[in-house]
Design a protein around this motif. Structure first.
Motif, short mmCIF file in Angstrom:
data_model
loop_
_atom_site.label_atom_id
_atom_site.label_comp_id
_atom_site.label_asym_id
_atom_site.label_seq_id
_atom_site.Cartn_x
_atom_site.Cartn_y
_atom_site.Cartn_z
N THR A 3 0.84 -1.18 0.00
CA THR A 3 0.00 0.00 0.00
C THR A 3 0.88 1.24 0.00
OG1 THR A 3 -1.69 -1.17 1.26
CG2 THR A 3 -1.83 1.21 1.22
N SER A 4 0.55 2.20 -0.86
CA SER A 4 1.26 3.48 -0.83
C SER A 4 0.25 4.60 -1.11
CB SER A 4 2.40 3.51 -1.85
OG SER A 4 1.96 3.19 -3.13
N PHE A 5 0.51 5.75 -0.49
CA PHE A 5 -0.37 6.91 -0.60
C PHE A 5 0.44 8.14 -0.96
CE2 PHE A 5 -2.04 4.41 3.03
CZ PHE A 5 -3.23 3.98 2.47
N GLY A 6 -0.19 9.09 -1.64
CA GLY A 6 0.41 10.38 -1.91
C GLY A 6 -0.65 11.46 -1.78
N ILE A 7 -0.27 12.59 -1.16
CA ILE A 7 -1.20 13.70 -0.94
C ILE A 7 -0.45 15.00 -1.20
CG2 ILE A 7 -2.66 14.89 0.73
CD1 ILE A 7 -2.77 12.29 2.34
N GLY A 136 -4.75 -1.12 -0.39
CA GLY A 136 -5.22 -0.02 0.44
C GLY A 136 -5.94 1.05 -0.35
N ALA A 137 -5.68 1.12 -1.65
CA ALA A 137 -6.33 2.13 -2.49
C ALA A 137 -7.84 1.93 -2.54
CB ALA A 137 -5.76 2.08 -3.91
N TYR A 138 -8.30 0.68 -2.41
CA TYR A 138 -9.74 0.42 -2.44
C TYR A 138 -10.48 1.15 -1.32
CZ TYR A 138 -8.66 -3.34 -5.71
OH TYR A 138 -8.22 -4.06 -6.78
N PHE A 139 -9.82 1.34 -0.19
CA PHE A 139 -10.45 1.99 0.95
C PHE A 139 -10.08 3.45 1.07
CE2 PHE A 139 -9.48 -2.46 2.04
CZ PHE A 139 -10.77 -2.95 2.00
N LEU A 161 -3.93 11.58 6.04
CA LEU A 161 -3.15 10.36 5.83
C LEU A 161 -3.36 9.37 6.97
CD1 LEU A 161 -1.02 8.80 4.21
CD2 LEU A 161 0.71 9.97 5.57
N ARG A 162 -3.36 9.86 8.21
CA ARG A 162 -3.62 9.00 9.37
C ARG A 162 -4.98 8.33 9.27
NH1 ARG A 162 -2.38 12.98 12.62
NH2 ARG A 162 -0.14 12.91 12.75
N ARG A 163 -5.96 9.09 8.81
CA ARG A 163 -7.32 8.55 8.64
C ARG A 163 -7.32 7.42 7.62
NH1 ARG A 163 -12.65 12.21 8.27
NH2 ARG A 163 -11.93 12.63 10.36
N GLU A 167 -8.11 3.41 8.35
CA GLU A 167 -9.18 2.72 7.63
C GLU A 167 -8.66 1.44 6.97
OE1 GLU A 167 -13.18 2.35 6.66
OE2 GLU A 167 -12.20 3.80 7.97
N VAL A 168 -7.48 1.51 6.38
CA VAL A 168 -6.88 0.32 5.76
C VAL A 168 -6.61 -0.73 6.83
CG1 VAL A 168 -4.82 -0.55 4.57
CG2 VAL A 168 -5.94 1.52 3.77
N ALA A 169 -6.08 -0.33 7.97
CA ALA A 169 -5.80 -1.27 9.06
C ALA A 169 -7.08 -1.93 9.57
CB ALA A 169 -5.08 -0.56 10.20
N LYS A 170 -8.16 -1.16 9.60
CA LYS A 170 -9.42 -1.68 10.12
C LYS A 170 -10.14 -2.59 9.12
CE LYS A 170 -13.02 1.08 10.56
NZ LYS A 170 -13.85 2.19 11.03
N ARG A 171 -10.06 -2.28 7.83
CA ARG A 171 -10.91 -2.97 6.85
C ARG A 171 -10.20 -4.00 5.99
NH1 ARG A 171 -15.93 0.21 5.44
NH2 ARG A 171 -15.73 -1.09 3.63
N LEU A 172 -8.90 -3.89 5.80
CA LEU A 172 -8.18 -4.86 4.99
C LEU A 172 -7.95 -6.13 5.81
CD1 LEU A 172 -7.00 -5.03 2.13
CD2 LEU A 172 -4.83 -4.29 3.06
N VAL A 173 -8.06 -7.27 5.18
CA VAL A 173 -7.93 -8.55 5.88
C VAL A 173 -6.60 -8.66 6.60
CG1 VAL A 173 -7.82 -11.05 5.56
CG2 VAL A 173 -9.50 -9.71 4.30
N ILE A 174 -5.53 -8.29 5.91
CA ILE A 174 -4.19 -8.33 6.51
C ILE A 174 -3.70 -6.91 6.67
CG2 ILE A 174 -1.82 -9.09 6.19
CD1 ILE A 174 -2.95 -11.42 4.56
N ASP A 175 -3.43 -6.48 7.90
CA ASP A 175 -2.94 -5.14 8.19
C ASP A 175 -1.51 -5.00 7.67
OD1 ASP A 175 -2.35 -2.67 9.21
OD2 ASP A 175 -2.23 -3.33 11.30
N PRO A 176 -1.24 -4.01 6.79
CA PRO A 176 0.12 -3.84 6.28
C PRO A 176 1.14 -3.51 7.36
CG PRO A 176 -1.45 -2.62 4.94
CD PRO A 176 -2.18 -3.12 6.15
#
Length: 194
Positions: A3-7, A136-139, A161-163, A167-176
């Motif tokens: 999972t990677s994010f950019g803002i 993680g992009a799905y969420f 970003l924290r949010r 959300e990814v940690a809560k909803r993805l089956v395996i927490d990254p």
């Protein structure tokens, strides 16, 4: 499960990537840095096939550094992203294409604007205000669409970003797991803690 994010925000780009290196169901490392500093004002987050990602990231890093040595100035973010996209597209037409997804973020010191580019393994590129790769992009993309503000301060950007990470940690089956977060602005590249 990468999972990677950019803002982007008012005068900065935040790039975050998980630190887990896994193959199938086996976690091999939990301290992998998947964000390369390409120049004083340019970052690249990469994800995809393990061998391809490291080799392509080092290839890009060395070539952008070579350009800076030869020309005595660093590439601006738009030019660097175009060169990276071209290198990825050329590899796609070879016998050994790279399976790499990228987020390229930088601060243009000439125009004082932040830039973020989304590049996929097919060599498609677009400039975006926010981006995500991996599961993680799905969420996260819906959260980024709702809460992203181009005039947000760095603290507000980190809160968004924290949010996304929560959300990814809560909803993805395996927490990254853990994330490495880097910011680029007029002062250059630095790592921040969430």
């Amino acid at each position: 499960m990468e999972t990677s994010f950019g803002i982007t925000g008012k005068g900065y780009v935040i790039i975050a990537a998980d630190t887990t290196s896994a193959r199938s169901i086996i976690k091999m490392k939990t301290d992998e840095d998947k964000i390369k500093t390409l120049s004083p004002h340019l970052l690249m987050a990469y994800s995809g096939e393990p061998g391809d990602t490291v080799q392509f990231a080092e290839f890009v890093e060395r070539n952008i550094r070579l350009y800076q040595i030869r020309n005595l100035y660093a590439l601006r973010p738009a030019a660097a992203a175009a060169w990276i996209r071209r290198a990825l597209a050329n590899s796609l037409r070879s016998r050994k294409p790279y399976g790499v997804n990228l987020l390229v973020g930088g601060y243009d010191t000439a125009s004082t604007d932040p830039h973020l580019y989304w590049i996929d393994y097919f060599g498609a590129m677009t400039e975006v205000p926010f981006a995500a790769h991996g599961y993680g992009a799905y969420f996260a993309l819906s959260l980024l669409d709702r809460y992203h503000d181009p005039e947000a301060s760095l603290e507000e950007g980190l809160a968004v970003l924290r949010r996304c990470i929560d959300e990814v940690a809560k909803r993805l089956v395996i927490d990254p797991g853990k994330y490495k977060v880097k910011v680029v602005d007029k002062d250059g590249v630095r790592e921040v803690e969430l």
